[in-house]
Enzyme design. Structure first.
Site, PDB file in Angstrom:
ATOM      1  N   THR A  37       0.841  -1.195   0.000  1.00 33.84           N
ATOM      2  CA  THR A  37       0.000   0.000   0.000  1.00 33.84           C
ATOM      3  C   THR A  37       0.877   1.246   0.000  1.00 33.84           C
ATOM      4  O   THR A  37       0.646   2.201  -0.753  1.00 33.84           O
ATOM      5  CB  THR A  37      -0.929   0.014   1.224  1.00 33.84           C
ATOM      6  OG1 THR A  37      -1.768  -1.142   1.187  1.00 33.84           O
ATOM      7  CG2 THR A  37      -1.791   1.258   1.248  1.00 33.84           C
ATOM      8  N   GLN A  72      -9.911   2.241  -3.448  1.00 37.70           N
ATOM      9  CA  GLN A  72      -9.535   1.858  -2.083  1.00 37.70           C
ATOM     10  C   GLN A  72      -8.208   2.514  -1.710  1.00 37.70           C
ATOM     11  O   GLN A  72      -7.242   2.465  -2.470  1.00 37.70           O
ATOM     12  CB  GLN A  72      -9.414   0.337  -1.963  1.00 37.70           C
ATOM     13  CG  GLN A  72      -9.092  -0.134  -0.547  1.00 37.70           C
ATOM     14  CD  GLN A  72      -9.138  -1.650  -0.397  1.00 37.70           C
ATOM     15  OE1 GLN A  72      -9.521  -2.358  -1.327  1.00 37.70           O
ATOM     16  NE2 GLN A  72      -8.751  -2.144   0.754  1.00 37.70           N
ATOM     17  N   ASP A  73      -8.175   3.147  -0.525  1.00 41.90           N
ATOM     18  CA  ASP A  73      -6.948   3.762   0.012  1.00 41.90           C
ATOM     19  C   ASP A  73      -6.413   4.888  -0.871  1.00 41.90           C
ATOM     20  O   ASP A  73      -5.213   4.977  -1.137  1.00 41.90           O
ATOM     21  CB  ASP A  73      -5.857   2.705   0.212  1.00 41.90           C
ATOM     22  CG  ASP A  73      -6.162   1.752   1.358  1.00 41.90           C
ATOM     23  OD1 ASP A  73      -7.246   1.881   1.957  1.00 41.90           O
ATOM     24  OD2 ASP A  73      -5.321   0.890   1.658  1.00 41.90           O
ATOM     25  N   GLN A 109      -5.863  -2.105  -2.642  1.00 46.68           N
ATOM     26  CA  GLN A 109      -5.274  -0.853  -2.156  1.00 46.68           C
ATOM     27  C   GLN A 109      -4.414  -0.215  -3.239  1.00 46.68           C
ATOM     28  O   GLN A 109      -3.531  -0.864  -3.801  1.00 46.68           O
ATOM     29  CB  GLN A 109      -4.431  -1.107  -0.916  1.00 46.68           C
ATOM     30  CG  GLN A 109      -5.192  -1.708   0.264  1.00 46.68           C
ATOM     31  CD  GLN A 109      -5.085  -3.219   0.322  1.00 46.68           C
ATOM     32  OE1 GLN A 109      -5.207  -3.901  -0.700  1.00 46.68           O
ATOM     33  NE2 GLN A 109      -4.856  -3.755   1.513  1.00 46.68           N
ATOM     34  N   ARG A 146     -14.105   3.448  10.062  1.00 44.26           N
ATOM     35  CA  ARG A 146     -13.964   2.218  10.838  1.00 44.26           C
ATOM     36  C   ARG A 146     -12.574   2.190  11.449  1.00 44.26           C
ATOM     37  O   ARG A 146     -11.640   2.826  10.931  1.00 44.26           O
ATOM     38  CB  ARG A 146     -14.227   0.989   9.982  1.00 44.26           C
ATOM     39  CG  ARG A 146     -13.267   0.796   8.810  1.00 44.26           C
ATOM     40  CD  ARG A 146     -13.540  -0.522   8.101  1.00 44.26           C
ATOM     41  NE  ARG A 146     -12.647  -0.737   6.958  1.00 44.26           N
ATOM     42  CZ  ARG A 146     -12.459  -1.919   6.375  1.00 44.26           C
ATOM     43  NH1 ARG A 146     -13.094  -2.992   6.823  1.00 44.26           N
ATOM     44  NH2 ARG A 146     -11.633  -2.043   5.347  1.00 44.26           N
ATOM     45  N   ASP A 195     -11.949   2.930   2.845  1.00 46.00           N
ATOM     46  CA  ASP A 195     -10.857   3.472   3.662  1.00 46.00           C
ATOM     47  C   ASP A 195     -10.057   4.521   2.881  1.00 46.00           C
ATOM     48  O   ASP A 195      -8.828   4.569   2.969  1.00 46.00           O
ATOM     49  CB  ASP A 195      -9.901   2.349   4.106  1.00 46.00           C
ATOM     50  CG  ASP A 195     -10.606   1.227   4.841  1.00 46.00           C
ATOM     51  OD1 ASP A 195     -11.676   1.482   5.413  1.00 46.00           O
ATOM     52  OD2 ASP A 195     -10.075   0.096   4.841  1.00 46.00           O
TER      53      ASP A 195
END
Length: 528
Positions: free
Chosen positions: A290, A342-343, A320, A432, A364
């Site tokens: 990531t 994502q990310d 990610q 989260r 996220d």
């Protein structure tokens, strides 16, 4: 005291009050065991202090703080040396990718610890707040190294380095400094001290930066360089350390860029987020970590970005995939866009400020362990894969003394164009808990009706991880999705009603913005 005040402080007080009372007394100067017993991790404290070649004396808790930071530095150097040695043992691209990250991250940890110790030795060099920021970063770096090995399934490769107790030594330093930070009466009134010189003011709003640029980048060859990285590399070779402006002309720049450690005071200026685009497509699905998937990675201090889009085109199927990763202390992004799934935006560490930015993503997509404020930004939630839910934030605070949080202030949370037609088919949450002490607040922000009435999500279905130790708060938000009537009932979730509590997550408090933002010229709201 209001309920939310108690909830916000209970973890900090329970862990720190014993340190404060104990460290206020003065035992015999050589009583290492006594001093170490007042830290969260007394065993490594005793072990390394007792075996150090230095002869230590403790007359005051501030002396003890310097010494445990010094011991952490010694172990950080050893850990970095071990990581370097592992390079010859890499057997595949996954091991090499994770190892490469850790080389950078452990070097950065050594730098942050040295910066802290040097600052603490000079009363004028740094505040206790600065020290807590740099120690928080040092600890975050180690966690990021571990995460890289875990996500590429090569965690056994790094086990020897992870066993040197460095994380616990840094955690001890955070706890002891946190006691002093708790007692420190930091106020930012009367004047605006600055880390920028006078002639650098108002750069972020200037309309004549092209003429003032040190270098120009243009895809058509009309500038000094055709690639942004070439200009960044040239800036790293410059003499002096003043503000260095790189004007990036309109165009699509297909490259990964890195602003390295010690390449400080870089400013990238585009010609509008629709016109100047930096794009790449690395992802965990294609073999990167990531951390290393980032289209742009920023480590140098005091970075400023304006009128640019940072994009990762890996898509939702590749997992990610980071558009921008920032670990630049006292950095500003103004009128920038961050596009991914994502990310998307890794606010890795340090103090960061985002103003009038657009952030696009699915899962996220604002994550990391910085102390970061997003102000007057628009957060666009995109259409995820079938069966997925959207989660806007995943904050990574893993130590109760880290002074980090994600704060979204006076912004808007909206569905992106691709989500609007199918918005009822997907759930969307505000955040989260990525780590045990995850901390995120939403202040005076418009929340559209597509956000789940629960507001927040567990890390995975049925998983109660961190629900008692996190801090998620909402304050005076508005819009059809802002009602807190049906929000989660976790101990760590708070409907904030006190302005005093909410103000802890503003520009003035969370990132000490009054002391450095005025000189940048970027408009900002100091308080609520």
């Amino acid at each position: 005291m209001a309920k939310e005040n108690i909830s916000l402080l209970i973890i900090f007080i329970s862990l720190s009050s014993i340190f404060y009372h104990a460290l206020s007394r003065r035992p015999s100067a050589t009583n290492i065991t006594w001093w170490c017993s007042k830290t969260p991790h007394p065993e490594p404290c005793n072990y390394f202090l007792s075996r150090s070649h230095h002869r230590y004396t403790f007359k005051h808790r501030s002396d003890f703080r310097k010494i445990i930071v010094q011991v952490a530095i010694e172990q950080a150097h050893k850990a970095h040396d071990q990581v370097m040695e592992f390079g010859t043992n890499c057997e595949n691209k996954h091991q090499k990718a994770a190892w490469s990250d850790c080389v950078k991250l452990y070097a950065n940890t050594v730098l942050q610890l040295n910066r802290t110790l040097q600052g603490l030795k000079s009363d004028r060099s740094c505040t206790d707040f600065d020290a807590q920021t740099w120690l928080s970063t040092a600890l975050t770096n180690i966690r990021t190294c571990q995460s890289g090995y875990m996500e590429l399934n090569v965690s056994d490769f790094i086990t020897p380095v992870m066993s040197n107790n460095l994380s616990q030594l840094i955690s001890n330093s955070l706890a002891v400094n946190g006691v002093l930070l708790k007692r420190e009466n930091v106020t930012y009134t009367n004047g605006f001290p600055s880390w920028l010189s006078g002639h650098e003011r108002n750069l972020l709003e200037s309309s004549s930066l092209e003429a003032r640029a040190n270098l120009v980048v243009a895809t058509d060859g009309s500038g000094n360089y055709r690639t942004i990285q070439a200009a960044i590399n040239a800036a790293a070779r410059r003499r002096g350390s003043g503000r260095f402006i790189i004007h990036v002309k309109r165009g699509v720049y297909r490259e990964n860029i890195e602003v390295g450690l010690n390449n400080n005071n870089i400013m990238l200026v585009g010609e509008g987020m629709r016109n100047t685009i930096i794009t790449s497509g690395q992802s965990v699905g294609s073999g990167s970590t990531t951390y290393s998937s980032a289209t742009a990675g920023i480590d140098g201090l005091h970075f400023m970005g304006r009128d640019i889009t940072f994009q990762n085109t890996a898509g939702p199927l590749k997992g990610q995939a980071v558009a921008l990763r920032s670990a630049s202390d006292l950095s500003v992004f103004y009128r920038c866009a961050f596009q991914g799934y994502q990310d998307t935006l890794m606010v890795h560490s340090q103090r960061q400020f985002y103003k009038k930015c657009y952030i696009y993503g699915t899962i996220d997509f604002i994550f990391g362990n910085a102390a970061v404020v997003f102000q007057n930004c628009i957060i666009f939630v995109r259409k995820p894969l079938k069966g997925q839910a959207n989660v806007i934030t995943a904050q990574g605070r893993n130590d109760p003394f880290q002074n980090t949080a994600i704060s979204i202030h006076s912004s808007r949370v909206l569905p992106a164009n691709d989500l609007k037609p199918v918005v009822r088919n997907f759930k969307t949450y505000l955040g989260r808990p990525w780590q045990q002490y995850s901390r995120t607040v939403i202040l005076k922000t418009y929340i559209d009706g597509f956000v789940s009435p629960l507001g927040w999500s567990t890390w995975s279905p049925g998983n109660n991880f961190a629900l008692d130790t996190l801090f998620y708060g909402e304050y005076e938000n508005y819009g059809p999705g802002s009602s807190t009537r049906h929000r989660v009932k976790w101990r760590g979730f708070h409907v904030i009603t006190s302005p005093k509590v909410a103000s802890q997550f503003t520009v003035g408090s969370l990132i000490a913005g009054r002391s450095w933002l005025p000189a940048t010229g970027v408009p900002f709201i100091l308080g609520l």
